[in-house]
Write a protein that holds these residues in place. Structure first.
Motif, mmCIF file in Angstrom:
data_model
loop_
_atom_site.group_PDB
_atom_site.id
_atom_site.type_symbol
_atom_site.label_atom_id
_atom_site.label_comp_id
_atom_site.label_asym_id
_atom_site.label_seq_id
_atom_site.Cartn_x
_atom_site.Cartn_y
_atom_site.Cartn_z
ATOM 1 N N LEU A 242 0.810 -1.214 0.000
ATOM 2 C CA LEU A 242 0.000 0.000 0.000
ATOM 3 C C LEU A 242 0.847 1.270 0.000
ATOM 4 N N LYS A 243 2.163 1.091 0.079
ATOM 5 C CA LYS A 243 3.112 2.207 0.110
ATOM 6 C C LYS A 243 2.925 3.085 1.355
ATOM 7 N N ALA A 244 2.630 2.421 2.460
ATOM 8 C CA ALA A 244 2.506 3.149 3.723
ATOM 9 C C ALA A 244 3.871 3.622 4.192
ATOM 10 N N ARG A 245 3.873 4.746 4.884
ATOM 11 C CA ARG A 245 5.110 5.274 5.465
ATOM 12 C C ARG A 245 5.080 5.262 6.987
ATOM 13 N N LEU A 246 3.915 4.953 7.558
ATOM 14 C CA LEU A 246 3.746 4.953 9.012
ATOM 15 C C LEU A 246 2.776 3.848 9.401
ATOM 16 N N VAL A 247 3.149 3.057 10.411
ATOM 17 C CA VAL A 247 2.272 2.003 10.927
ATOM 18 C C VAL A 247 2.249 2.099 12.448
ATOM 19 N N ARG A 248 1.057 2.029 13.008
ATOM 20 C CA ARG A 248 0.868 2.085 14.463
ATOM 21 C C ARG A 248 0.793 0.655 14.995
ATOM 22 N N ILE A 249 1.599 0.361 16.012
ATOM 23 C CA ILE A 249 1.684 -0.994 16.570
ATOM 24 C C ILE A 249 1.649 -0.917 18.092
ATOM 25 N N GLU A 250 0.843 -1.787 18.700
ATOM 26 C CA GLU A 250 0.778 -1.826 20.156
ATOM 27 C C GLU A 250 1.842 -2.763 20.721
ATOM 28 N N PHE A 251 2.576 -2.258 21.714
ATOM 29 C CA PHE A 251 3.520 -3.054 22.504
ATOM 30 C C PHE A 251 3.098 -2.931 23.966
ATOM 31 N N PRO A 252 3.113 -4.009 24.741
ATOM 32 C CA PRO A 252 2.847 -3.878 26.177
ATOM 33 C C PRO A 252 3.794 -2.860 26.804
ATOM 34 N N VAL A 253 3.286 -2.073 27.720
ATOM 35 C CA VAL A 253 4.073 -0.987 28.285
ATOM 36 C C VAL A 253 5.351 -1.483 28.952
ATOM 37 N N ASP A 254 5.356 -2.753 29.390
ATOM 38 C CA ASP A 254 6.549 -3.268 30.058
ATOM 39 C C ASP A 254 7.491 -4.007 29.106
ATOM 40 N N LEU A 275 4.820 3.924 14.781
ATOM 41 C CA LEU A 275 4.317 4.681 15.933
ATOM 42 C C LEU A 275 4.038 3.658 17.021
ATOM 43 N N PRO A 276 4.884 3.565 18.051
ATOM 44 C CA PRO A 276 4.631 2.573 19.103
ATOM 45 C C PRO A 276 3.531 3.034 20.045
ATOM 46 N N LEU A 277 2.615 2.141 20.327
ATOM 47 C CA LEU A 277 1.559 2.374 21.300
ATOM 48 C C LEU A 277 1.910 1.599 22.557
ATOM 49 N N ALA A 278 2.097 2.301 23.662
ATOM 50 C CA ALA A 278 2.377 1.660 24.942
ATOM 51 C C ALA A 278 1.049 1.219 25.539
ATOM 52 N N ARG A 318 9.068 9.088 16.470
ATOM 53 C CA ARG A 318 8.947 10.495 16.852
ATOM 54 C C ARG A 318 8.046 10.689 18.061
ATOM 55 N N ASP A 319 7.136 9.742 18.253
ATOM 56 C CA ASP A 319 6.176 9.836 19.361
ATOM 57 C C ASP A 319 5.917 8.449 19.928
ATOM 58 N N ILE A 320 5.398 8.431 21.146
ATOM 59 C CA ILE A 320 4.902 7.213 21.782
ATOM 60 C C ILE A 320 3.481 7.503 22.234
ATOM 61 N N GLU A 321 2.539 6.697 21.752
ATOM 62 C CA GLU A 321 1.146 6.867 22.182
ATOM 63 C C GLU A 321 0.973 6.173 23.528
ATOM 64 N N PHE A 322 0.409 6.891 24.487
ATOM 65 C CA PHE A 322 0.349 6.391 25.860
ATOM 66 C C PHE A 322 -1.047 5.854 26.159
#
Length: 525
Positions: A242-254, A275-278, A318-322
């Motif tokens: 799809l030629k994406a340049r950004l993907v949001r992925i959830e990682f456990p906060v720990d 974009l990591p999601l904590a 560049r950011d971490i989603e909390f």
């Protein structure tokens, strides 16, 4: 569930209106007791004028009843929208929890509760619609009597100005006679033109006021991206196609950077930034877990150790989603207005502050994205009560405004944060938005969109929503992340809406015009 403060205000409103109706009835009774032939024309004019005032006040009271019913309807519709979002996420978590029994049990319970809540709210919508129908009928009857009284008043002698007055907000315009009851989820689009909902109702700002919202210029660049799914290999392949340049992925906060590295590396190999999601589903992170996000920034942020000797350092996070939808009640079994909900908002804000301070100490330029997605205002009030200068730690506010009626939720976010002194230049990041389509096959639901959408219809909805959102927010719109890379099930295998939010089909086949629209979105700047 409606917040306690609102419920108290509603009770006060109803009590006041009951008093007004009783007073009007008492006045009518006292006038009826007067002798019919009161002699002087002036006295007759006074009686007629008082009757006119009584009828006018009664008509205004009926109008207030209609407004109250319309407010209840709007509140129910908003609560239903949030409940649907709760149900969608609970089902999504349930589909990804196979390896974690505790998480599966929590998700299954949350999905069951959310489904039951949605059913209750749909019943309440029908009740609210009936109330509005009855109120409109009553209004039409009272307005008819008011016109008759006014015609009679013109022939009863000179008006007595000191006793003839209309109740505030009353009108003599002809109201709509429509009493049509909608079968499913009613709207207020067909309300009489003589009725205007007060601007004080939460989230009811009309679209014409969009330009008056506090939207300062921001240096943020618009970024479109995709939410990942559950299969790393297929998600990477699909995002690349799809030629994406950004993907949001959830990682456990720990999670440690070592645990995260294979995922970030897999996307970096195909030129995609993460974009990591904590995540901390159904719990709240400890102070140490919040501070440990500084390690994520130190390793994967600009100039971080992961990028040393690599040519793709421009893909640094560049950011971490909390947290993910932490302001929604489905993970915790509570709702706005409850003490535990407000306590969670306060704790969340403190953890945001601790995470941001720890990252700042590393000199890394990685921001914390904090969620502000609660139309009642309780979440914002709790956060800013705990950390009055919270906005100084926030790099962006996140929201998941599913459905065609997203504008109200975005306006709520803007009003709430601005009322607490937050800068109007802080970006607003839509980190989840999507719609379900299996090319015209009818699905269980679609957040207010047509559940039988074709790929072409879905493409039009996506294009128009993004265009309107960009017009409304301008440069303040930071990220718009589409949920998700690919369908969770093969085409035709189920009618569950949650299975068909993909930009691609389950085995990465294109979804026609919809896939083309997604590619167009991902290429935009």
């Amino acid at each position: 569930m409606i917040a306690n403060a609102h419920a108290s205000a509603a009770r006060t409103f109803r009590a006041r209106k009951l008093f007004q109706r009783l007073a009007a009835a008492a006045m009518t009774a006292s006038l009826a007791a007067l002798p019919i032939g009161m002699g002087a024309p002036g006295a007759q004019a006074k009686v007629a004028s008082r009757c006119l005032a009584t009828t006018t006040a009664s008509a205004a009271s009926v109008q207030d009843t209609l407004l109250s019913a319309q407010r209840d309807l709007e509140l129910t519709r908003r609560e239903l929208s949030q409940a649907k979002s709760t149900l969608r996420h609970a089902r999504s978590v349930l589909s990804r929890c196979r390896s974690n029994r505790r998480r599966c049990a929590l998700a299954r319970s949350a999905a069951t509760d959310a489904s039951a809540h949605v059913t209750r709210l749909r019943r309440r919508l029908k009740v609210d619609a009936k109330k509005i129908s009855r109120a409109r009928e009553a209004q039409a009857a009272r307005m008819s009597r008011l016109r008759e009284r006014k015609r009679g008043h013109k022939h009863s002698g000179p008006p007595v100005e000191s006793t003839t007055e209309e109740a505030p907000g009353s009108t003599t315009k002809e109201p709509s006679q429509s009493t049509t009851e909608e079968a499913s989820e009613p709207t207020t689009a067909s309300e009489p033109t003589t009725i205007e909902a007060p601007s004080t109702v939460e989230g009811s700002t009309p679209s014409s006021e969009a330009s008056s919202l506090p939207l300062e210029e921001s240096s943020t660049s618009f970024e479109a991206g995709l939410d990942s799914g559950t299969n790393l290999a297929l998600d990477v392949e699909g995002a690349q196609a799809l030629k994406a340049r950004l993907v949001r992925i959830e990682f456990p906060v720990d999670d440690t950077p070592t645990q995260m590295e294979p995922v970030i590396a897999a996307y970096a190999r195909v030129g995609i930034r993460v974009l990591p999601l904590a995540g901390f589903y159904g719990s709240m992170p400890t102070p140490q877990q919040a501070r440990d996000l500084a390690e994520w920034a130190s390793v994967f942020g600009p100039g971080g150790s992961f990028w040393v000797g690599r040519p793709d350092g421009n893909l640094a996070i560049r950011d971490i989603e909390f947290g993910n939808e932490t302001s929604y009640g489905y993970q915790y079994g509570d709702n706005a207005g409850e003490p535990s909900y407000q306590a969670r908002a306060r704790t969340y804000a403190i953890r945001v502050k601790e995470a941001a301070e720890a990252i700042d100490a590393t000199s890394q330029h990685v921001g914390i994205l904090a969620q502000e997605d609660d139309w009642t205002g309780d979440w914002a009030n709790g956060m800013f009560e705990a950390v009055p200068n919270l906005s100084s730690y926030v790099a962006g506010w996140t929201i998941h405004p599913y459905g065609p009626e997203w504008q109200g939720r975005v306006r709520d976010l803007i009003k709430q944060t601005t009322s607490h002194g937050a800068s109007a230049s802080i970006p607003i990041d839509v980190t989840e938005w999507g719609l379900a389509t299996d090319n015209g096959r009818c699905l269980s639901d679609n957040y207010g969109w047509n559940p039988c959408m074709t790929y072409e219809e879905a493409a039009g909805a996506l294009d128009s929503t993004v265009a309107e959102m960009r017009r409304m927010l301008g440069s303040r719109l930071g990220m718009f992340i589409l949920y998700q890379v690919r369908d969770q099930q093969r085409s035709g295998s189920t009618n569950d809406r949650e299975a068909y939010f993909g930009a691609l089909q389950h085995e990465l086949q294109p979804k026609g015009a919809f896939t083309t629209a997604v590619e167009r979105l991902l290429a935009s700047e």
